[in-house]
Each structure stands twice: as structure tokens, then as C-alpha cells.
Design an enzyme around this catalytic site. Structure first.
Site, PDB file in Angstrom:
ATOM      1  N   GLY A   1     -29.568 -57.280 -41.019  1.00  0.00           N
ATOM      2  CA  GLY A   1     -29.080 -55.930 -40.742  1.00  0.00           C
ATOM      3  C   GLY A   1     -27.750 -55.970 -40.015  1.00  0.00           C
ATOM      4  O   GLY A   1     -26.920 -56.855 -40.254  1.00  0.00           O
TER       5      GLY A   1
ATOM      6  N   LYS B   1     -34.369 -46.215 -20.166  1.00  0.00           N
ATOM      7  CA  LYS B   1     -34.553 -45.983 -21.600  1.00  0.00           C
ATOM      8  C   LYS B   1     -35.086 -44.568 -21.778  1.00  0.00           C
ATOM      9  O   LYS B   1     -35.707 -44.013 -20.867  1.00  0.00           O
ATOM     10  CB  LYS B   1     -35.583 -46.993 -22.148  1.00  0.00           C
ATOM     11  CG  LYS B   1     -35.464 -47.259 -23.618  1.00  0.00           C
ATOM     12  CD  LYS B   1     -34.477 -48.376 -23.958  1.00  0.00           C
ATOM     13  CE  LYS B   1     -34.351 -48.555 -25.445  1.00  0.00           C
ATOM     14  NZ  LYS B   1     -33.431 -49.617 -25.822  1.00  0.00           N
TER      15      LYS B   1
ATOM     16  N   VAL C   1     -26.791 -56.784 -36.982  1.00  0.00           N
ATOM     17  CA  VAL C   1     -26.440 -58.002 -36.244  1.00  0.00           C
ATOM     18  C   VAL C   1     -26.539 -59.229 -37.155  1.00  0.00           C
ATOM     19  O   VAL C   1     -25.649 -60.086 -37.160  1.00  0.00           O
ATOM     20  CB  VAL C   1     -27.359 -58.205 -35.023  1.00  0.00           C
ATOM     21  CG1 VAL C   1     -26.920 -59.440 -34.243  1.00  0.00           C
ATOM     22  CG2 VAL C   1     -27.338 -56.983 -34.120  1.00  0.00           C
TER      23      VAL C   1
HETATM   24  P1  NAI Z   1     -31.122 -53.441 -38.289  1.00  0.00           P
HETATM   25  O1  NAI Z   1     -32.197 -52.416 -38.403  1.00  0.00           O
HETATM   26  O2  NAI Z   1     -29.749 -53.127 -38.718  1.00  0.00           O
HETATM   27  O3  NAI Z   1     -31.557 -54.781 -39.070  1.00  0.00           O
HETATM   28  C1  NAI Z   1     -32.838 -55.309 -39.056  1.00  0.00           C
HETATM   29  C2  NAI Z   1     -33.052 -55.998 -40.397  1.00  0.00           C
HETATM   30  O4  NAI Z   1     -34.277 -56.721 -40.335  1.00  0.00           O
HETATM   31  C3  NAI Z   1     -33.161 -55.036 -41.580  1.00  0.00           C
HETATM   32  O5  NAI Z   1     -32.287 -55.465 -42.593  1.00  0.00           O
HETATM   33  C4  NAI Z   1     -34.637 -55.146 -41.982  1.00  0.00           C
HETATM   34  O6  NAI Z   1     -34.818 -54.961 -43.372  1.00  0.00           O
HETATM   35  C5  NAI Z   1     -34.951 -56.547 -41.571  1.00  0.00           C
HETATM   36  N1  NAI Z   1     -36.374 -56.825 -41.354  1.00  0.00           N
HETATM   37  C6  NAI Z   1     -37.326 -56.024 -40.825  1.00  0.00           C
HETATM   38  N2  NAI Z   1     -38.498 -56.658 -40.765  1.00  0.00           N
HETATM   39  C7  NAI Z   1     -38.294 -57.898 -41.271  1.00  0.00           C
HETATM   40  C8  NAI Z   1     -39.126 -59.024 -41.466  1.00  0.00           C
HETATM   41  N3  NAI Z   1     -40.428 -59.012 -41.127  1.00  0.00           N
HETATM   42  N4  NAI Z   1     -38.588 -60.140 -42.010  1.00  0.00           N
HETATM   43  C9  NAI Z   1     -37.279 -60.170 -42.340  1.00  0.00           C
HETATM   44  N5  NAI Z   1     -36.450 -59.128 -42.188  1.00  0.00           N
HETATM   45  C10 NAI Z   1     -36.941 -58.000 -41.655  1.00  0.00           C
HETATM   46  O7  NAI Z   1     -31.160 -53.889 -36.748  1.00  0.00           O
HETATM   47  P2  NAI Z   1     -30.016 -54.623 -35.920  1.00  0.00           P
HETATM   48  O8  NAI Z   1     -29.188 -53.618 -35.209  1.00  0.00           O
HETATM   49  O9  NAI Z   1     -29.361 -55.659 -36.758  1.00  0.00           O
HETATM   50  O10 NAI Z   1     -30.898 -55.341 -34.796  1.00  0.00           O
HETATM   51  C11 NAI Z   1     -31.683 -56.486 -35.095  1.00  0.00           C
HETATM   52  C12 NAI Z   1     -32.507 -56.853 -33.870  1.00  0.00           C
HETATM   53  O11 NAI Z   1     -31.635 -57.134 -32.772  1.00  0.00           O
HETATM   54  C13 NAI Z   1     -33.435 -55.739 -33.379  1.00  0.00           C
HETATM   55  O12 NAI Z   1     -34.591 -56.339 -32.833  1.00  0.00           O
HETATM   56  C14 NAI Z   1     -32.643 -55.070 -32.281  1.00  0.00           C
HETATM   57  O13 NAI Z   1     -33.474 -54.433 -31.323  1.00  0.00           O
HETATM   58  C15 NAI Z   1     -31.932 -56.271 -31.673  1.00  0.00           C
HETATM   59  N6  NAI Z   1     -30.698 -55.962 -30.978  1.00  0.00           N
HETATM   60  C16 NAI Z   1     -29.664 -55.324 -31.622  1.00  0.00           C
HETATM   61  C17 NAI Z   1     -28.483 -55.067 -30.968  1.00  0.00           C
HETATM   62  C18 NAI Z   1     -27.318 -54.448 -31.668  1.00  0.00           C
HETATM   63  O14 NAI Z   1     -26.190 -54.528 -31.141  1.00  0.00           O
HETATM   64  N7  NAI Z   1     -27.494 -53.852 -32.844  1.00  0.00           N
HETATM   65  C19 NAI Z   1     -28.306 -55.440 -29.545  1.00  0.00           C
HETATM   66  C20 NAI Z   1     -29.411 -56.165 -28.981  1.00  0.00           C
HETATM   67  C21 NAI Z   1     -30.573 -56.394 -29.675  1.00  0.00           C
END
Ligand code: NAI
Length: 348
Positions: A180, A78, A182
Site C-alpha cells: 500500500g 487518538k 508505505v
Molecule cells: P495501506 O492501507 O495503504 O496498505 C496496506 C496494504 O496491505 C494494502 O495494499 C492491503 O491490500 C494490504 N494487505 C492487507 N492485509 C494483507 C495481508 N494479510 N497480506 C498482505 N497484504 C495485505 O496502508 P499503509 O498506509 O501503507 O500502512 C501500512 C501499515 O503501516 C499499517 O499497519 C499502518 O498502520 C502502518 N503505518 C503507516 C504509516 C503511514 O505513514 N502510512 C505510518 C506508520 C505506520
């Protein structure tokens, strides 16, 4: 520009400094036993150098586990840049980071993480070839999020088969935390599979759109974990399964995309004691790195290759759940042990 730090838990750790480019950060290679260390580049404001170093050490170790659990010939690494991506990110800074990555000669491969975009990866690629997660180019793999969501559903089906003797998600009630990249795709796939959805996000517009598109019920962000549902899917932030939230959880199963869902290792035991089936996050969310790795490994037929490995997520999860049931322990314990055995087997 690269200063090597001696840290016993990791194979190689470097402090990166380039005053001219305004770059300060770290690169950590936790393990290269299974292959070159792979894991994203994160840019965010850190309170101190120590905080940035702790983050990169923790995240790179997590990548060793995730890559091994996905059956990939990749180790864990990382990188972090200290700074605000909205104001401090410049082409010169990104190229300086690219030069630092290049100096490691392919022992570390980078991709997007928080604060980075495919365009940033393209800028870094001007200074090094050890970069993936690009939109364009011969092996470009694009946005990993839809593939991550598909992997989560594959894992969920393994959990459903164990709990309810059927992997059919029709009529199952899933509470999704975070809509978000995912979370939205997860809702889409689950809706198509006939599941009933309850959804929450901090962003009210996202909640409204998702509810409309998939006929989901909306829940306040601070109440989604205690929704009476079959499955809780954490897809927002880490640490959401902790001493405070676990007693309030009313789902039978937890399976989502978020990294580091357990606030502390003992939270796995807390869930197990309550009879809640926790599907280890780094196994369930491996779809993203599987997609990215097709780019790193220059796979000739990426769609077939990705498909096979998504199938393997389900098979691996079934195996973990069967062993955990046999031993009456949390699946998290079994998953960690399996990965540690795989890493040790390569060490000798
Ligand atoms: P993103 O940033 O697009 O979406 C996260 C969403 O969670 C946002 O809409 C945000 O407003 C919301 N959020 C934040 N805090 C919150 C809370 N306390 N309660 C409810 N909603 C809340 O991130 P993404 O890419 O969708 O990733 C989501 C998770 O999955 C992260 O933890 C990321 O590390 C993990 N992840 C993502 C991958 C990917 O392919 N994008 C791969 C593996 C893991």
C-alpha cells in the site's frame, strides 16, 4: 456533547456524541507529559461502544510510545469515529468532530488514520486549528507514507549493520508484506538500494504492478512470512507475528511499517528464542509522525528537521539493538523500557 470517562490508565478520555451530526466516537489522551497528545483520527465500523473504546485506548497508548521513541515533544492521543467512512461520513459530522477536538484547547492534535483523507482534515480544520496531515496551507505536511518508508529503511540499515557488519542493502533479499502507501515506497527505496524483493498483497493488481516496476518475485499473501529471505518487512496489518506464524519465519530480521506487529508481548520472546532480530515497530515506523509533527509544531525548515529526525531513528535503533544484544533480550523489551523511563523522567 463531550462526556468525560474516568479511566485510570489514561489522562483524559471522552465519549463524543452529536445526534444532529450523526457523530459517535471517543477521544483518548494517554499522556501529555512530553507535549500535546498527538495521533490520528480513525473512522470505522465497530461492533460495540466497548470495542471502539478499547481501540482508542490501545492506539493512544501506542502513540505515547511512538512519539517518545521518535524524540518528539508530543504525547500520545487518538480519536475514533464509529461508522462506515464510505457511507456515514458527512461534512457536518467532520465539523462536529472538529468542535470536540477544539474543546480540548490544544491538548489533543489530530491527523489522518484509517478512513480519513487530507480533504477530511481540511473539513475538520474549519472547526479547529488542532489538526495536521493537510495537503494545503502554510505548514501542510502532505502524505507521510514516503517518509515512513524512509524511516523503515534507516532502521533496517541499523539492523543490517548489527547482523552482517554492513549496512549495505545491495543483494539483500527482503520479503515485503503489503504494498500500500508505505509498502510501495519501501519497495522503491529498497530496489534503488540494490536489494532483491519478494512481495505479497491481498490486491493482485498491486502485486503485479510492484513486481513489474521493481523486478520483484511474487508470493502468495499467506506465504510471505515464511519466505526464505534476509529480512521480513510487515507493511500491512497488525498481529502478524504470533504463535502460529513465528515458527515458520525464515528471515533473520523483521523490520517493517505495520503498527502492532506482535500479536502479544510474549511474541517478542518467541522471536528472540528463534534468533530472529525483531526491530520494534513503533521505532522503525516513526517517520510518518515525524513528518506530521513538523506541521503540528509549525517547524520553519521542515525538510531539514525531518531529515535530522530520520537520522535519529537509525541512531536510536542502533542503541536499542546494542543494549538488547548486551542483555540477551528482545529489542522490544529494551525499546519499551527506554520509552517508559523517558515518560517517567518527565513525570517528576
Ligand atoms: P495501506 O492501507 O495503504 O496498505 C496496506 C496494504 O496491505 C494494502 O495494499 C492491503 O491490500 C494490504 N494487505 C492487507 N492485509 C494483507 C495481508 N494479510 N497480506 C498482505 N497484504 C495485505 O496502508 P499503509 O498506509 O501503507 O500502512 C501500512 C501499515 O503501516 C499499517 O499497519 C499502518 O498502520 C502502518 N503505518 C503507516 C504509516 C503511514 O505513514 N502510512 C505510518 C506508520 C505506520
Amino acid at each position: 456533547m463531550l462526556t468525560r470517562l474516568a479511566i485510570a490508565s489514561h489522562e483524559e478520555v471522552y465519549r463524543i456524541e452529536d445526534a444532529e451530526a450523526g457523530l459517535r466516537g471517543f477521544i483518548a489522551l494517554h499522556s501529555t507529559r512530553l507535549g500535546p497528545a498527538a495521533g490520528g483520527l480513525r473512522m470505522r465500523v465497530y461492533g460495540s461502544d466497548e470495542a471502539a473504546l478499547a481501540d482508542v485506548l490501545n492506539l493512544s497508548r501506542g502513540m505515547s510510545y511512538k512519539n517518545a521513541a521518535a524524540g518528539l515533544p508530543l504525547g500520545g492521543g487518538k480519536a475514533v469515529i464509529m461508522g462506515d467512512p464510505a457511507t456515514d461520513k458527512t461534512p457536518a459530522l467532520l465539523r462536529a468532530m472538529g468542535r470536540a477536538i477544539d474543546a480540548l484547547g490544544g491538548r489533543y492534535w489530530t491527523a489522518e488514520d484509517m478512513g480519513m483523507s487530507p480533504d477530511d482534515m481540511a473539513e475538520i480544520a474549519r472547526a479547529t486549528r488542532y489538526v495536521a496531515g493537510r495537503d494545503q496551507g502554510r505548514h501542510a505536511s502532505g502524505d507521510p507514507s514516503p517518509v515512513t518508508a524512509r524511516g523503515v529503511v534507516a532502521a533496517m540499515r541499523a539492523g543490517a549493520a548489527r547482523l552482517w557488519e554492513s549496512d549495505d542493502l545491495r543483494g539483500r533479499h527482503v520479503a515485503v508484506q503489503g504494498l500500500g502507501h508505505v509498502g510501495w515506497h519501501l519497495c522503491r527505496i529498497l530496489h534503488e538500494a540494490g536489494a532483491r524483493l519478494s512481495v505479497a498483497d491481498m490486491d493482485a493488481a498491486r502485486v503485479a504492478t510492484t513486481a513489474r516496476e521493481f523486478g520483484a518475485e511474487t508470493v502468495e499473501a499467506d506465504a510471505i512470512h515464511s519466505t526464505k529471505a534476509d529480512i521480513l518487512a510487515p507493511c500491512a496489518i497488525g498481529g502478524v507475528l504470533n504463535a502460529e506464524t513465528i515458527p515458520a519465519i525464515r528471515a533473520r530480521m523483521i523490520c517493517g511499517a505495520a503498527n502492532n506487529q506482535l500479536a502479544a508481548p510474549q511474541d517478542a520472546g518467541r522471536l528472540h528464542a528463534r534468533g530472529i532480530l525483531y526491530l520494534p515497530d513503533y521505532v522503525a515506523n516513526g517517520g510518518g509522525i515525524i513528518n506530521v509533527s513538523a506541521e503540528i509544531l509549525h517547524v520553519a525548515e521542515p525538510s531539514v528537521w525531518v531529515e535530522e529526525r530520520l537520522g535519529a531513528i537509525r541512531a536510536r535503533m542502533e542503541d536499542i539493538l546494542a543494549r538488547a544484544a548486551g542483555e540477551d533480550v528482545s529489542p522490544a523489551v529494551v525499546a519499551d523500557r527506554m520509552v517508559e523511563e523517558a515518560l517517567l523522567a518527565r513525570a517528576v
